[in-house]
Design a protein around this motif. Structure first.
Motif, PDB file in Angstrom:
ATOM      1  N   ARG A 147       0.815  -1.204   0.000  1.00 17.46           N
ATOM      2  CA  ARG A 147       0.000   0.000   0.000  1.00 17.46           C
ATOM      3  C   ARG A 147       0.856   1.265   0.000  1.00 17.46           C
ATOM      4  N   LEU A 166      -3.748  -4.651  -2.737  1.00 16.57           N
ATOM      5  CA  LEU A 166      -2.852  -3.892  -1.865  1.00 16.57           C
ATOM      6  C   LEU A 166      -2.587  -4.630  -0.548  1.00 16.57           C
ATOM      7  N   ASP A 168      -0.303  -4.916   3.301  1.00 20.58           N
ATOM      8  CA  ASP A 168       0.253  -4.072   4.350  1.00 20.58           C
ATOM      9  C   ASP A 168       1.705  -4.392   4.651  1.00 20.58           C
ATOM     10  N   ARG A 181      -2.718 -16.445  -5.087  1.00 12.54           N
ATOM     11  CA  ARG A 181      -3.760 -15.415  -5.080  1.00 12.54           C
ATOM     12  C   ARG A 181      -3.377 -14.268  -6.010  1.00 12.54           C
TER      13      ARG A 181
ATOM     14  N   TYR B  75      -7.544 -16.966   5.724  1.00  8.17           N
ATOM     15  CA  TYR B  75      -6.898 -16.350   4.557  1.00  8.17           C
ATOM     16  C   TYR B  75      -5.455 -16.817   4.380  1.00  8.17           C
ATOM     17  N   PRO B  96      -9.946 -12.893  -1.630  1.00 13.36           N
ATOM     18  CA  PRO B  96     -10.056 -12.320  -0.286  1.00 13.36           C
ATOM     19  C   PRO B  96     -11.512 -12.076   0.115  1.00 13.36           C
ATOM     20  N   CYS B  99     -12.912 -15.284   1.474  1.00 13.03           N
ATOM     21  CA  CYS B  99     -12.362 -15.569   2.801  1.00 13.03           C
ATOM     22  C   CYS B  99     -13.036 -14.709   3.855  1.00 13.03           C
ATOM     23  N   SER B 173     -10.240  -5.308   5.594  1.00 19.92           N
ATOM     24  CA  SER B 173      -9.204  -4.488   4.970  1.00 19.92           C
ATOM     25  C   SER B 173      -7.811  -5.043   5.243  1.00 19.92           C
ATOM     26  N   THR B 174      -7.695  -5.909   6.260  1.00 23.02           N
ATOM     27  CA  THR B 174      -6.375  -6.481   6.543  1.00 23.02           C
ATOM     28  C   THR B 174      -5.993  -7.556   5.538  1.00 23.02           C
ATOM     29  N   THR B 176      -6.399  -7.294   2.163  1.00 30.15           N
ATOM     30  CA  THR B 176      -6.327  -6.616   0.861  1.00 30.15           C
ATOM     31  C   THR B 176      -7.665  -6.137   0.311  1.00 30.15           C
ATOM     32  N   GLY B 182     -10.512  -0.153   4.174  1.00 36.06           N
ATOM     33  CA  GLY B 182      -9.368  -0.358   3.283  1.00 36.06           C
ATOM     34  C   GLY B 182      -9.120   0.873   2.432  1.00 36.06           C
ATOM     35  N   ARG B 185      -7.618   3.560   4.596  1.00 37.92           N
ATOM     36  CA  ARG B 185      -6.210   3.341   4.915  1.00 37.92           C
ATOM     37  C   ARG B 185      -5.321   3.681   3.732  1.00 37.92           C
ATOM     38  N   THR B 186      -5.821   3.397   2.535  1.00 37.14           N
ATOM     39  CA  THR B 186      -5.036   3.768   1.354  1.00 37.14           C
ATOM     40  C   THR B 186      -4.926   5.285   1.240  1.00 37.14           C
TER      41      THR B 186
END
Lengths: 272, 229
Positions: A147, A166, A168, A181, B75, B96, B99, B173-174, B176, B182, B185-186
């Motif tokens: 990100r 994105l 972390d 993925r 995940y 994602p 998940c 958001s953790t 992706t 999310g 945070r971006t």
């Protein structure tokens, strides 16, 4: 008159002696972190080594100075340089405009680049022969990025239609690439090699792009830091670095740790 | 601290791009979680130990572990196994979104089944007996007598869980997903203004919670129409 003669002789003798001797033993102190593998770190035996350290020794050999290393915590590096605790910073310090306000930098001895990693033998053809990206071949590929990094900026600028995910952390990038993925990731090639490609889990993967440098996005790279009023020494260091690039020393230093060179041979901004 | 109001106003539209993902996560896992919760409830009140015990263990496990851990296990953990990557579930687990939905569903299902059980147990015994006296079958008693009352009793607690679920979607958001958090945070990583951006996000979540509260309030009124004057 006799006294004056004696004094004059004494000045001549001592003065001349003073001129001859120290030139052979210029001493320079180099600040470094001593904990940043593989650039400046101690081996298990406590020997200081790494790419930065090799570069420092290479420079000193060419300019004919003795070197002492001073280990300094990262956040106090520039203040310590300004307080004359050492003469140079050779510690993987990136050249930035903000730092340039306080100190001077040599030409870069390590460059900031980004590189794509993907599955071996996938024939992705992401890049043309001339190194320019081929956006059509990015279609349908999931691209992992950290990100808000410079790599994310590169992708946004060059392949804006890419399907981006994105992350972390740098580690999560490799995990999801490995799990399938994502199809490709873009990151720092040195990190990718040390953390992933050189390990068992990364053996099915390889770099699928050339090293992409874009000073506007990634910065100029890593240089030797020096206080502002020492232009003479800076000039000698720049010349020494240019020679180290020319005679292949920098490449030799980086090949100790990476299967690729980490400097830019065609650096044209010498003395900038 | 210099609060930049214009940044709040500027970032809200950008954040709303994540609203779709948040709502999808919320409603999908709420519906699936409710179904799972009903199923677990039926297992627990079946009176047969081989049905109620697994349900009890399942509920204990999912209420006893943090949802973030559950998301990470699903995940990051599952794909470590070759057989999962080769299974028919991989197309869902690869994404994602799949998940996150799975984790939220499994988690909320455990809570919902307990909430529904609370409603079920709140129905007075006399009503069962009255139903029996009328000659209603067990199924009819459950559907026509117990359920409407149990649902009414369970609504306040369920709306609580629904709102919790809304906020739990932010954990996606953790992994992706660009849900509202999310997206925020971006934006934070780009503007270095965490204060303004996260306040904007909080405002959007609060507005959503307001509408959810209103919705459940109406539903509760509707279900209670024969109780209150």
């Amino acid at each position: 008159m006799k006294k004056f003669f004696l004094l004059a002789t004494a000045i001549l003798v001592f003065g001349a002696g003073g001129l001859v001797q120290p030139a052979a033993a210029e001493k320079l102190r180099v600040g470094s972190e001593c904990t940043y593998f593989p650039f400046n770190y101690r081996t298990a035996d406590g020997v200081l080594t790494g790419y930065d350290i090799d570069v420092a020794r290479g420079i000193m050999e060419i300019i004919g100075a003795d070197v002492t290393f001073v280990c300094q915590k990262w956040d106090g590096m520039i203040p310590a340089l300004l307080a004359n605790k050492f003469d140079l910073v050779i510690a993987s310090m990136s050249i930035t405009d903000k730092r340039k306000q306080k100190i001077d930098f040599s030409i870069p001895y390590r460059i900031s680049v980004g590189r794509f990693v993907g599955k071996k033998d996938a024939n992705l053809n992401l890049f043309n022969k001339d190194g320019s990206p081929n956006p059509a071949n990015f279609k349908g590929l999931k691209l992992g990025l950290e990100r808000a990094t410079t790599y994310a900026n590169w992708v946004e600028t060059n392949v804006p239609n890419a399907n981006v995910m994105l992350y972390d952390t740098n580690e999560a990038l490799y995990l999801d690439l490995q799990n399938g993925r994502t199809d490709i990731i873009m990151t720092n090639p040195m990190k990718a090699f040390l953390k992933f490609l050189s390990k068992e889990k990364g053996k099915k993967f390889e770099f699928v792009s050339p090293a992409l440098d874009d000073p506007k996005l990634f910065g100029i790279g890593v240089g030797v830091g020096i206080a502002k009023d020492r232009e003479d020494l800076l000039k000698r260091i720049n010349n020494a670095l240019a020679e180290l690039i020319k005679n292949g020393s920098l490449e030799k230093y980086s090949l100790k740790y990476f299967p690729f060179a980490i400097h830019n041979e065609n650096w044209e901004g010498v003395g900038e | 601290m210099n609060l930049q109001i214009y940044l709040i106003l500027e970032s809200i539209p950008k954040m709303l791009t994540g609203l779709g993902v948040t709502l999808q996560l919320l409603f999908l896992s709420a519906v699936l979680g409710l179904s799972l919760g009903i199923f677990l409830l039926l297992m627990r009140i079946s009176g047969r130990w081989y049905l109620s015990l697994p349900a009890f263990i399942y509920i204990y496990f999912f209420r006893g572990t943090p949802i973030l851990v559950q998301i990470f296990v699903i995940y990051h953990g599952f794909p470590q196994f070759e057989f999962i990557r080769d299974s028919v579930f991989w197309p869902i687990l690869r994404e994602p979104f799949g998940c996150a939905t799975l984790a939220l569903t499994l988690n909320t299902g455990a809570y919902v089944s307990e909430i529904l059980r609370g409603g079920y147990l709140g129905v007075q015994r006399e009503l069962h007996e009255a139903g029996m006296a009328l000659g209603l079958s067990k199924l009819h008693r459950f559907v026509y007598v117990t359920t409407p009352i149990a649902v009414r009793i369970a609504i306040p607690a369920y709306s609580n869980d629904f709102i919790s679920l809304l906020k739990a979607t932010s954990l996606a958001s953790t992994i992706t997903l660009l849900d509202m958090t999310g997206a925020s945070r971006t934006i934070v990583a780009e503007t270095f203004a965490p204060y303004e951006i996260f306040i904007s996000a909080a405002i959007i979540y609060m507005v959503m919670t307001f509408f959810i509260q209103r919705g459940f309030g109406r539903f509760e009124k509707y279900m209670s129409r024969y109780v209150k004057p």
